[in-house]
Design an enzyme around this catalytic site. Structure first.
Site, short mmCIF file in Angstrom:
data_model
loop_
_atom_site.label_atom_id
_atom_site.label_comp_id
_atom_site.label_asym_id
_atom_site.label_seq_id
_atom_site.Cartn_x
_atom_site.Cartn_y
_atom_site.Cartn_z
N SER A 24 0.00 14.54 -3.93
CA SER A 24 0.09 14.85 -5.37
C SER A 24 0.58 16.27 -5.60
O SER A 24 1.40 16.54 -6.47
CB SER A 24 -1.29 14.70 -6.03
OG SER A 24 -1.71 13.38 -5.99
N ARG A 123 5.62 -2.45 -10.56
CA ARG A 123 4.50 -1.67 -11.11
C ARG A 123 4.75 -1.29 -12.57
O ARG A 123 5.88 -0.98 -12.95
CB ARG A 123 4.25 -0.44 -10.23
CG ARG A 123 3.80 -0.86 -8.84
CD ARG A 123 3.64 0.31 -7.92
NE ARG A 123 2.56 1.20 -8.30
CZ ARG A 123 2.30 2.34 -7.68
NH1 ARG A 123 3.05 2.73 -6.66
NH2 ARG A 123 1.30 3.10 -8.07
N SER A 168 -5.35 7.42 -15.64
CA SER A 168 -4.23 7.68 -14.73
C SER A 168 -3.74 9.12 -14.86
O SER A 168 -3.29 9.54 -15.93
CB SER A 168 -3.09 6.71 -15.06
OG SER A 168 -1.89 7.16 -14.48
N ASP A 316 -7.53 6.29 -4.40
CA ASP A 316 -6.68 6.02 -3.22
C ASP A 316 -7.50 5.76 -1.96
O ASP A 316 -6.96 5.36 -0.93
CB ASP A 316 -5.74 7.20 -2.98
CG ASP A 316 -4.70 7.33 -4.10
OD1 ASP A 316 -4.41 6.30 -4.76
OD2 ASP A 316 -4.19 8.44 -4.31
N ARG A 347 -4.25 -3.81 -4.66
CA ARG A 347 -5.13 -3.43 -3.55
C ARG A 347 -6.47 -4.16 -3.55
O ARG A 347 -7.23 -4.03 -2.58
CB ARG A 347 -5.33 -1.91 -3.50
CG ARG A 347 -4.13 -1.20 -2.93
CD ARG A 347 -4.39 0.26 -2.63
NE ARG A 347 -3.18 0.90 -2.14
CZ ARG A 347 -2.86 2.17 -2.33
NH1 ARG A 347 -3.66 2.95 -2.99
NH2 ARG A 347 -1.73 2.66 -1.83
C1 S3P Z 1 -1.53 10.35 -8.38
C2 S3P Z 1 -2.43 9.72 -9.19
C3 S3P Z 1 -3.08 8.44 -8.83
C4 S3P Z 1 -2.95 8.12 -7.34
C5 S3P Z 1 -1.58 8.39 -6.81
C6 S3P Z 1 -1.16 9.83 -7.05
C7 S3P Z 1 -0.92 11.61 -8.86
O1 S3P Z 1 -2.46 7.40 -9.58
O2 S3P Z 1 -3.31 6.78 -7.11
O3 S3P Z 1 -1.55 8.15 -5.40
O4 S3P Z 1 -0.33 12.34 -8.04
O5 S3P Z 1 -1.02 11.90 -10.07
P1 S3P Z 1 -2.92 7.08 -11.09
O6 S3P Z 1 -3.02 8.36 -11.75
O7 S3P Z 1 -1.86 6.20 -11.68
O8 S3P Z 1 -4.23 6.36 -10.93
#
Ligand code: S3P
Length: 431
Positions: A24, A123, A168, A316, A347
């Site tokens: 991230s 997605r 999210s 995750d 998942r």
């Molecule tokens: C992420 C947020 C998460 C995570 C992804 C990375 C990010 O997704 O599952 O691997 O970097 O903001 P969501 O925010 O859609 O849940």
């Protein structure tokens, strides 16, 4: 499609490793460095395929980005210097690139076409496209504008007050980034706080952004300034070895320099809740993010109910937590995790079918799973379904089986952890 025969049966793990940089944070460092005027140097960058997709997206808009292994140098003229790309932008497998980039592109007075691989094309993108349309971006795509490939014509955005209908960080971040290009203030009010790397890092790049509880307010029309970012180790990658050490006899593992941002440390809380011997030491701060070393030793896991506000903090890590639960002393219930259905694979389905194939007793529910503990896992021919975290869960499961496990489509692990098998070999002393 490559396959791997996993020969880790009944190995124990010992020693210390550092895991690659946080996915991230690596994405955001490249994005914000490209929007910022001046030079940005990134160290311990995750050179996984997802983050490389982010680099090529900005290179296609004329930003100078050079990389040598895990160091990245960006030189940008700022937002005004970004150019309209001549080719469609390939997002690969990366949901983070897709959602955050859509926020940025919506603010630029150009036309963009975005596409991704088979998984990303399934997605949902309406979760980010809808608020961006409300801000004034023209976005269309397959399936009534909900799926990639999509086209964006950006520019002239107005600010909004947005309450995301899903938990999210990608959606929150996409809207905040569009807010950076709008007049006035954009606010995002979350029901449950999701990872806050966007907020933290925008501040490091000089942006004014106010955070109060679960509400984030960004001031529009701001300029970012280049800075140096040191990326902490990814706790989501570390999680595989933390669980591996917990469920194998005679193991003791330390993962060093792991990011400990409180919006990401749900795995530590869950491991503690499940009775795992875990210790966090050497806590310090790099680039505004807390880090430390995490030590885990073989333990007897206890079953747990995992639900509520912790879910976004372990979103995750749930595949590897599900594997841990197969070794617990009773039934583990995971709920409130419907978001799992919208990841690289569904998942809930992919964890349930894979663990079942390996001999576990797991039932999928609408928003989670019910996992029986004390199960003996056995060898099987498995596949990752192109999902890196399912591939790594299978590799760790193979430590518990008598027979070999065959993993088809193992190469997708490079999405987030290109050196995963090197680190597993190192900790199990297998060459
Ligand atoms: C992420 C947020 C998460 C995570 C992804 C990375 C990010 O997704 O599952 O691997 O970097 O903001 P969501 O925010 O859609 O849940």
């Amino acid at each position: 499609m490559s396959s791997k025969v996993l020969k880790y049966q009944h190995a124990s793990l010992s020693g210390q490793i550092t895991v690659p940089g946080d996915k991230s944070i690596s994405h955001r460092a490249v994005m914000f460095g490209s929007l910022a005027k001046g030079k940005t140097n990134i160290t311990n960058f995750l050179a996984g395929e997802d983050c490389l997709s982010t680099i090529s997206a900005f290179q296609s808009m004329g930003v100078s980005i050079k990389r040598d292994e895990n160091t990245v140098w960006i030189e940008s003229d700022g937002i005004e210097g970004l150019k309209e790309p001549t080719e469609p932008i390939d997002l690969g497998n990366s949901g983070t690139t897709a959602r955050l980039l859509m926020g940025i592109l919506s603010g630029l007075p150009y036309h963009f076409t975005l596409f991704g691989d088979e998984s990303l094309s399934k997605r949902p993108m309406d979760r980010i496209a809808n608020p961006l349309r409300e801000m004034g971006a023209k976005i269309d795509g397959r399936n009534n504008g909900r799926l990639l490939p999509m086209s964006i014509r950006g520019g002239n955005l107005s600010s909004i007050d947005f309450k995301p209908p899903v938990k999210s960080a990608q959606v929150k971040s996409g809207v905040l980034l569009a807010g950076l290009f709008s007049e006035g203030f954009t606010t995002v009010e979350e029901e449950t706080k999701t990872r806050d790397h966007t907020e933290n890092m925008l501040k490091a790049f000089g942006a004014e952004i106010d955070v109060e509880g679960t509400t984030v307010k960004i001031h529009g029309k701001q300029k970012l300034h280049g800075c140096d970012i040191e990326v902490p180790g990814d706790i989501s990658s570390a999680a595989f070895f933390l669980v591996a050490a917990a469920i194998t006899k005679g193991s003791s593992v330390t993962v060093e320099n792991v990011g400990l941002n409180p919006t990401r440390t749900g795995i530590i809380d869950v491991l503690e809740l499940m009775g795992i011997s875990i210790e966090v030491v050497e806590k310090r701060t790099i680039g505004g993010e807390p880090i430390g070393d995490i030590k885990v030793a073989s333990s007897t896991p206890k079953a747990a109910v995992i639900e509520g506000d912790v879910i976004p903090r372990i979103i995750d890590e749930i595949p590897i937590i599900a594997l841990l639960a197969t070794q617990a002393d009773g039934q583990t219930i995971i709920r409130d995790a419907e978001e799992l259905r919208f990841k690289e694979t569904d998942r809930i389905d992919s964890v349930v079918s894979t663990l079942t194939k390996l001999g576990a007793s797991v039932k999928g529910t609408k928003d989670g799973m019910i996992i029986e503990g004390n199960t003996l896992l056995h060898g099987a021919v498995t596949e990752s379904f192109g999902d890196h975290r399912i591939g790594m869960m299978i590799a760790i499961a193979s430590l518990l089986t008598d027979e070999q496990v065959e993993l088809h489509d193992d190469e997708c692990i490079a999405v987030s952890y290109p050196t995963f098998f090197e680190d597993l070999d190192k900790l199990t002393s297998i060459n």
